[in-house]
Design a protein around this motif. Sequence first.
Motif, mmCIF file in Angstrom:
data_model
loop_
_atom_site.group_PDB
_atom_site.id
_atom_site.type_symbol
_atom_site.label_atom_id
_atom_site.label_comp_id
_atom_site.label_asym_id
_atom_site.label_seq_id
_atom_site.Cartn_x
_atom_site.Cartn_y
_atom_site.Cartn_z
ATOM 1 N N ASP A 1 -7.668 16.043 12.163
ATOM 2 C CA ASP A 1 -6.814 16.775 13.065
ATOM 3 C C ASP A 1 -6.719 18.352 12.855
ATOM 4 N N ILE A 2 -5.954 18.726 14.124
ATOM 5 C CA ILE A 2 -5.857 20.212 13.965
ATOM 6 C C ILE A 2 -5.088 20.674 12.888
ATOM 7 N N VAL A 3 -5.404 21.792 12.313
ATOM 8 C CA VAL A 3 -4.728 21.887 11.068
ATOM 9 C C VAL A 3 -3.436 22.508 11.027
ATOM 10 N N TYR A 4 -2.958 23.138 12.104
ATOM 11 C CA TYR A 4 -1.635 23.638 12.260
ATOM 12 C C TYR A 4 -0.668 22.552 13.287
ATOM 13 N N GLU A 5 -1.087 21.519 13.584
ATOM 14 C CA GLU A 5 -0.279 20.522 14.267
ATOM 15 C C GLU A 5 0.513 19.758 13.274
ATOM 16 N N GLY A 6 0.425 19.671 11.972
ATOM 17 C CA GLY A 6 1.119 19.075 11.095
ATOM 18 C C GLY A 6 0.800 19.216 9.831
ATOM 19 N N TYR A 7 1.470 18.473 8.615
ATOM 20 C CA TYR A 7 1.114 18.578 7.369
ATOM 21 C C TYR A 7 -0.005 17.945 7.109
ATOM 22 N N HIS A 8 -1.036 18.166 6.145
ATOM 23 C CA HIS A 8 -1.925 17.437 5.467
ATOM 24 C C HIS A 8 -1.815 17.580 4.292
ATOM 25 N N VAL A 9 -2.579 16.538 3.387
ATOM 26 C CA VAL A 9 -2.683 16.359 1.892
ATOM 27 C C VAL A 9 -4.263 16.681 1.600
ATOM 28 N N TYR A 10 -4.383 17.697 0.930
ATOM 29 C CA TYR A 10 -6.013 18.026 0.442
ATOM 30 C C TYR A 10 -6.021 18.250 -0.981
ATOM 31 N N ALA A 11 -7.001 17.323 -1.470
ATOM 32 C CA ALA A 11 -7.022 17.046 -2.901
ATOM 33 C C ALA A 11 -8.393 17.058 -3.523
ATOM 34 N N ALA A 12 -8.512 17.266 -4.664
ATOM 35 C CA ALA A 12 -9.758 17.249 -5.493
ATOM 36 C C ALA A 12 -9.467 16.848 -6.848
ATOM 37 N N TRP A 13 -10.479 15.975 -7.225
ATOM 38 C CA TRP A 13 -10.464 15.561 -8.743
ATOM 39 C C TRP A 13 -11.654 16.104 -9.200
ATOM 40 N N TRP A 14 -11.413 17.002 -10.273
ATOM 41 C CA TRP A 14 -12.417 17.722 -11.150
ATOM 42 C C TRP A 14 -12.814 16.718 -12.247
ATOM 43 N N THR B 1 2.948 31.371 10.146
ATOM 44 C CA THR B 1 3.428 30.921 8.721
ATOM 45 C C THR B 1 2.471 29.616 8.287
ATOM 46 N N THR B 2 1.885 29.757 7.127
ATOM 47 C CA THR B 2 1.148 28.627 6.364
ATOM 48 C C THR B 2 2.451 28.131 5.325
ATOM 49 N N LYS B 3 2.674 26.789 5.495
ATOM 50 C CA LYS B 3 3.790 26.048 4.646
ATOM 51 C C LYS B 3 3.152 25.270 3.430
ATOM 52 N N TYR B 4 3.304 25.354 2.090
ATOM 53 C CA TYR B 4 3.084 24.500 1.434
ATOM 54 C C TYR B 4 4.239 23.915 0.685
ATOM 55 N N ASP B 5 4.202 22.479 1.235
ATOM 56 C CA ASP B 5 5.202 21.555 0.682
ATOM 57 C C ASP B 5 5.353 21.311 -0.623
ATOM 58 N N TRP B 6 4.137 21.124 -1.266
ATOM 59 C CA TRP B 6 3.972 21.094 -2.775
ATOM 60 C C TRP B 6 2.787 21.131 -3.316
ATOM 61 N N VAL B 7 2.510 21.494 -4.476
ATOM 62 C CA VAL B 7 1.389 21.573 -5.392
ATOM 63 C C VAL B 7 1.514 20.560 -6.562
ATOM 64 N N ARG B 8 0.825 19.771 -6.800
ATOM 65 C CA ARG B 8 0.816 18.795 -7.981
ATOM 66 C C ARG B 8 -0.484 18.776 -8.636
ATOM 67 N N THR B 9 -0.661 18.795 -9.943
ATOM 68 C CA THR B 9 -1.608 18.585 -10.663
ATOM 69 C C THR B 9 -1.266 17.644 -12.080
ATOM 70 N N VAL C 1 0.710 -1.288 -0.074
ATOM 71 C CA VAL C 1 -0.110 -0.130 0.012
ATOM 72 C C VAL C 1 0.951 1.101 -0.125
ATOM 73 N N VAL C 2 0.280 2.530 -0.381
ATOM 74 C CA VAL C 2 0.965 3.661 -0.333
ATOM 75 C C VAL C 2 0.344 4.302 0.980
ATOM 76 N N GLY C 3 1.347 4.824 1.636
ATOM 77 C CA GLY C 3 1.217 5.556 2.909
ATOM 78 C C GLY C 3 0.581 6.772 2.759
ATOM 79 N N ASN C 4 -0.044 7.450 4.016
ATOM 80 C CA ASN C 4 -0.364 8.636 3.757
ATOM 81 C C ASN C 4 -0.005 9.512 5.374
ATOM 82 N N GLU C 5 -0.505 10.680 5.289
ATOM 83 C CA GLU C 5 0.005 11.674 6.382
ATOM 84 C C GLU C 5 -0.312 11.038 7.723
ATOM 85 N N LYS C 6 -1.560 10.404 8.035
ATOM 86 C CA LYS C 6 -2.170 10.247 9.237
ATOM 87 C C LYS C 6 -1.476 8.733 9.543
#
Length: 385
Positions: free
Chosen positions: A302-315, A371-379, A48-53
């Motif tokens: 989770d609390i949004v500022y306590e760690g990184y999370h991946v937010y995504a949408a498929w249009w 500070t808001t941190k953006y690690d990466w953006v991918r399309t 499997v591929v892991g995720n943030e949590k």
Amino acid sequence: MFKNKITFLLYSFLFVIFSACGGDNEDDPVVEKDTIKPTISCIDNINVVGNEKGTVVNYTAPIGTDNLLGAQTLQIEGLKSGSVFPFGTTTNTFQVTDAAGNKTLCSFQVIVSEPSANQPYSLSNGVSTPSGKKWIKVENLSDEFNTNTLDTQKWASRVSTWIGRAPAMFKDEAISLKEGNLLITNYMLDAAETVNGTTYTHAGGLIRSLQAATPGMYFECRMKANKTFMSSTFWLINNRNDGTGCDKRTTELDIQECVGEITTTASWASTFDRGMHSNTHSRNLTCSESKEGSIGNTSNGDIVYEGYHVYAAWWKSATEILFFLDGELQKTVNPIEEFNLPMYYRLVTETYDWNPVPANGGLTGSAEERTTKYDWVRTWKLEDN
């Protein structure tokens, strides 16, 4: 003579005892020891591929069998089904023991790999890629932010017609790149600024894409929110002035909107510092045939500022959008009006009129907290295999 009599009686007594115990009776049953080992079979390895949590993995635990009753199966190594498995390889070993103490083992591995920058993060777990298709990265709408300056071939700061919602205005000074992240650091202005009769006291930032996204694309961002009353966001919007006729309207796709400190008493905003808040908006219409309104989704997390999370949408299409949080599908939304107009990225920190400025100004914490941190953006887009 007396001695011989005693010896006779002793031997007679021993004979009786020996006979009572069975002696050498050939008719007595012979009890054979169980030497047949039980059997057990494990499933194939799980990849499997892991995720943030962390990655929850469910599997069917093996149960051993034996030629006689009484066999028991125990897991002696690894993690139980339904546990959160770490990145790497976890060996799960099961042991079956029969009533005679014979033992047999079997093992399988759960292999959790790091998300790849060469495939969509969320779609690797549970959402199928259409048959005959593959995902291709859209480079002009993707960035790992591994440089020290903003890539001006892909991004621009601010929008000439929008300097920010008071009391915060967008400032280039709030934007920087460091340690593989795009950073937007909110701060108080040294002195209030008045523009077109509106007074600004705070500074946030806005990054926009130069290239437009189109239906069918998949968007994802790994982000860590700031810890202030100001927002941390990842969304898309069209340029209304590009349209003509009924297409002169606004469509907005909010993938994630959140704040680090809730100052409002409104119940609907009570979880805006955790999880994921997504929406689809249709507004500023010019045709009565078009529909106006919003349809979205709020997901716990989770609390949004306590760690990184991946937010995504498929249009996925003009009428269907799928939202993901940390690799898990949250909801499929059907917008009230067709989403078929090109849209541009927005990475923004701003003030909301529904989440007022605290009495102390709200930006008293450290630079890290502001500070808001953006690690990466991918399309990504689909192409034929």
